[in-house]
Design a protein around this motif. Sequence first.
Motif, PDB file in Angstrom:
ATOM      1  N   CYS A  86      -0.439  -2.947   6.200  1.00 24.01           N
ATOM      2  CA  CYS A  86       0.032  -2.183   5.314  1.00 24.01           C
ATOM      3  C   CYS A  86      -1.052  -0.928   5.028  1.00 24.01           C
ATOM      4  CB  CYS A  86       0.337  -2.626   4.011  1.00 24.01           C
ATOM      5  SG  CYS A  86       0.815  -1.656   2.787  1.00 24.01           S
ATOM      6  N   ILE A  87      -0.609   0.257   5.369  1.00 23.70           N
ATOM      7  CA  ILE A  87      -1.660   1.477   4.914  1.00 23.70           C
ATOM      8  C   ILE A  87      -1.024   2.270   3.866  1.00 23.70           C
ATOM      9  CG2 ILE A  87      -2.518   3.745   6.216  1.00 23.70           C
ATOM     10  CD1 ILE A  87      -2.778   0.654   7.669  1.00 23.70           C
ATOM     11  N   VAL A 131       3.550  -2.396  11.064  1.00 23.54           N
ATOM     12  CA  VAL A 131       2.897  -1.628  10.099  1.00 23.54           C
ATOM     13  C   VAL A 131       3.954  -0.724   9.262  1.00 23.54           C
ATOM     14  CG1 VAL A 131       1.495   0.419   9.924  1.00 23.54           C
ATOM     15  CG2 VAL A 131       1.127  -0.784  11.957  1.00 23.54           C
ATOM     16  N   THR A 132       3.255  -1.211   8.151  1.00 23.89           N
ATOM     17  CA  THR A 132       4.131  -0.609   6.837  1.00 23.89           C
ATOM     18  C   THR A 132       3.289   0.491   6.207  1.00 23.89           C
ATOM     19  OG1 THR A 132       5.304  -2.504   6.233  1.00 23.89           O
ATOM     20  CG2 THR A 132       5.308  -0.925   4.687  1.00 23.89           C
ATOM     21  N   ILE A 133       3.804   1.727   6.092  1.00 20.93           N
ATOM     22  CA  ILE A 133       3.239   2.737   5.477  1.00 20.93           C
ATOM     23  C   ILE A 133       3.736   2.899   4.044  1.00 20.93           C
ATOM     24  CG2 ILE A 133       2.394   5.240   5.618  1.00 20.93           C
ATOM     25  CD1 ILE A 133       3.034   5.202   8.542  1.00 20.93           C
ATOM     26  N   PHE A 134       2.841   2.813   3.147  1.00 20.13           N
ATOM     27  CA  PHE A 134       3.476   3.148   1.557  1.00 20.13           C
ATOM     28  C   PHE A 134       2.791   4.562   1.205  1.00 20.13           C
ATOM     29  CE2 PHE A 134       1.893   3.281  -2.645  1.00 20.13           C
ATOM     30  CZ  PHE A 134       3.458   3.150  -3.305  1.00 20.13           C
ATOM     31  N   ASP A 135       3.516   5.264   0.525  1.00 25.16           N
ATOM     32  CA  ASP A 135       3.085   6.598  -0.135  1.00 25.16           C
ATOM     33  C   ASP A 135       4.080   6.630  -1.121  1.00 25.16           C
ATOM     34  OD1 ASP A 135       2.498   9.296  -0.807  1.00 25.16           O
ATOM     35  OD2 ASP A 135       0.836   8.949   0.821  1.00 25.16           O
ATOM     36  N   LEU A 172       5.375  10.768   3.082  1.00 26.53           N
ATOM     37  CA  LEU A 172       5.848   9.497   3.956  1.00 26.53           C
ATOM     38  C   LEU A 172       6.946   9.863   4.992  1.00 26.53           C
ATOM     39  CD1 LEU A 172       5.367   6.543   3.925  1.00 26.53           C
ATOM     40  CD2 LEU A 172       7.470   6.172   2.405  1.00 26.53           C
ATOM     41  N   ASP A 173       7.828  10.811   4.567  1.00 27.37           N
ATOM     42  CA  ASP A 173       8.991  10.982   5.644  1.00 27.37           C
ATOM     43  C   ASP A 173       8.417  11.604   6.769  1.00 27.37           C
ATOM     44  OD1 ASP A 173      11.051   9.942   3.974  1.00 27.37           O
ATOM     45  OD2 ASP A 173      11.569  11.737   3.363  1.00 27.37           O
ATOM     46  N   PHE A 186       7.165   1.120   9.703  1.00 23.54           N
ATOM     47  CA  PHE A 186       8.013   1.202   8.469  1.00 23.54           C
ATOM     48  C   PHE A 186       7.693   1.869   7.338  1.00 23.54           C
ATOM     49  CE2 PHE A 186       8.420  -2.504  11.299  1.00 23.54           C
ATOM     50  CZ  PHE A 186       9.875  -2.680  11.893  1.00 23.54           C
ATOM     51  N   LEU A 187       8.573   2.401   6.667  1.00 27.38           N
ATOM     52  CA  LEU A 187       8.041   3.159   5.569  1.00 27.38           C
ATOM     53  C   LEU A 187       8.543   2.639   4.468  1.00 27.38           C
ATOM     54  CD1 LEU A 187       9.186   6.720   6.668  1.00 27.38           C
ATOM     55  CD2 LEU A 187       6.811   5.557   7.366  1.00 27.38           C
ATOM     56  N   ALA A 188       7.747   2.801   3.141  1.00 30.94           N
ATOM     57  CA  ALA A 188       8.128   1.921   2.091  1.00 30.94           C
ATOM     58  C   ALA A 188       7.464   2.864   0.883  1.00 30.94           C
ATOM     59  CB  ALA A 188       7.659   0.486   1.609  1.00 30.94           C
ATOM     60  N   THR A 189       8.266   2.998  -0.276  1.00 28.13           N
ATOM     61  CA  THR A 189       7.925   3.756  -1.464  1.00 28.13           C
ATOM     62  C   THR A 189       7.861   2.731  -2.659  1.00 28.13           C
ATOM     63  OG1 THR A 189      10.309   4.197  -1.764  1.00 28.13           O
ATOM     64  CG2 THR A 189       9.055   5.700  -0.890  1.00 28.13           C
ATOM     65  N   ASP A 190       7.843   1.326  -2.383  1.00 26.33           N
ATOM     66  CA  ASP A 190       7.698   0.562  -3.429  1.00 26.33           C
ATOM     67  C   ASP A 190       6.370  -0.332  -3.002  1.00 26.33           C
ATOM     68  OD1 ASP A 190       7.802  -2.323  -4.714  1.00 26.33           O
ATOM     69  OD2 ASP A 190       9.612  -1.410  -5.537  1.00 26.33           O
ATOM     70  N   LEU A 191       5.213  -0.215  -3.530  1.00 24.28           N
ATOM     71  CA  LEU A 191       4.153  -0.831  -3.129  1.00 24.28           C
ATOM     72  C   LEU A 191       4.356  -2.466  -3.239  1.00 24.28           C
ATOM     73  CD1 LEU A 191       0.894  -0.701  -2.866  1.00 24.28           C
ATOM     74  CD2 LEU A 191       0.606  -1.098  -5.431  1.00 24.28           C
TER      75      LEU A 191
END
Length: 307
Positions: A8-9, A30-34, A40-41, A66-71
Motif C-alpha cells: 500500500c502506497i 499495489v493499492t495507492i491511497f490518497d 489519485l485519479d 488499485f486506487l483507494a480513498t479509504d485508509l
Amino acid sequence: MQKILHACIIGAGLMGHGIAQVFAQAGHKVTIFDPDAATLDVAPQRVAHNLEQMGLTSGPVLANIFLATDLQIAVADADIVVEAVSERLELKQQLFADVARFAPRHTVLASNTSVIPITAIGELLDADARGRLVGTHWWNPPHLVPLVEVVRTEYTSEKVFDSTFELLLSLGKSPVKVHRDVAGFIGNRLQHAMWREAISLVSKGVCDAETIDTVVKQSFGMRLPFLGPMENADLVGLQLTKLVHQVIFPDLCNDLEPNPLLNALLEQGHEGMRTGQGLRAWTQEQADEVRTQLALRLITSVQKPAI
C-alpha cells in the motif's frame, strides 16, 4: 517462485506513483491511497507515461494497481505500507498511528521521508509497531533511480530491517543499510552539504547560479557515476586529501541556518521552476526540457542492453 505481496502506497503524488510503479512492475499487488481524489485519479496516467518513456507496455503493470480513498480499506491486508506524503512531522506521526491501528500485525511500516528522523516519526506508536517501522528513502524519480536508503531506528527489529532490504533487492533496486537514524540519512547530508556551499558562493558574488551548474556538470559530476568520493580520496592519496582539507576547510561555508539568499528570493515569489524564477530563470519550455532529458538519461543509464 516469488511471493506476491500487497503493498500500500500512501500518497499518489510526485514520489508515490513512481514507488507504486516499481512494486507493480515486479508483479506485486499495489493499492495507492490518497485522500485527494484528483491526485489519485491521475496516478495511473502518470505511471503509464513513465512506462511509455521506458519503452514498456503499461497494461500488465496497471492491472496490478488499485486506487483507494479509504485508509482503513487500503491497508487492511497490506504486507508493507510505504508513506509518501508531505514532509510534515505531525502528519506522518498521526498517519502511522492510524495505519498501525488498521493494518495487520505483520505489516512493515515504511516512511519515504527525505530528512526527518524515523524515530521521531514513530513517537506515537506502541512497542510492536515501532519494531516494524523502518525508513525507506527512495530518490526522485523512484522508478528510475536505483538507490533506496533503508534506515533503522533503535527500535526497528533486525527481521524487519533485513527483510525490507531483501525486498528492495528483489524489486531491482540498489538498497543500502543506514545503521544510525540521523537527519537526512546519507544521500541528503552529502547532497545538501554541496548545496550549502553552492548557494553561499552565489550569495557572496563569487559566481552566478548557472556557473555553479556548469562547474559541477562539466567536472567532478562527470566522474561521480564511476568514482565515488571515498574512492577518489584513495585514488589521489590521503596525504594530498589532508593537505587540501587543511587549506580549504577553514574557508568553507558552515552556516547553521538556510542562506539569507533563499529568503530573499522566496519573499519575491521566486520558488524555482514552478514560478519561472528561482536561483535561475526558467521558461516553461526550459523546465519541461530539463525534466524530459533527466528522465531519458536515467532510462538510458539503468536499462540493460539487449544480448
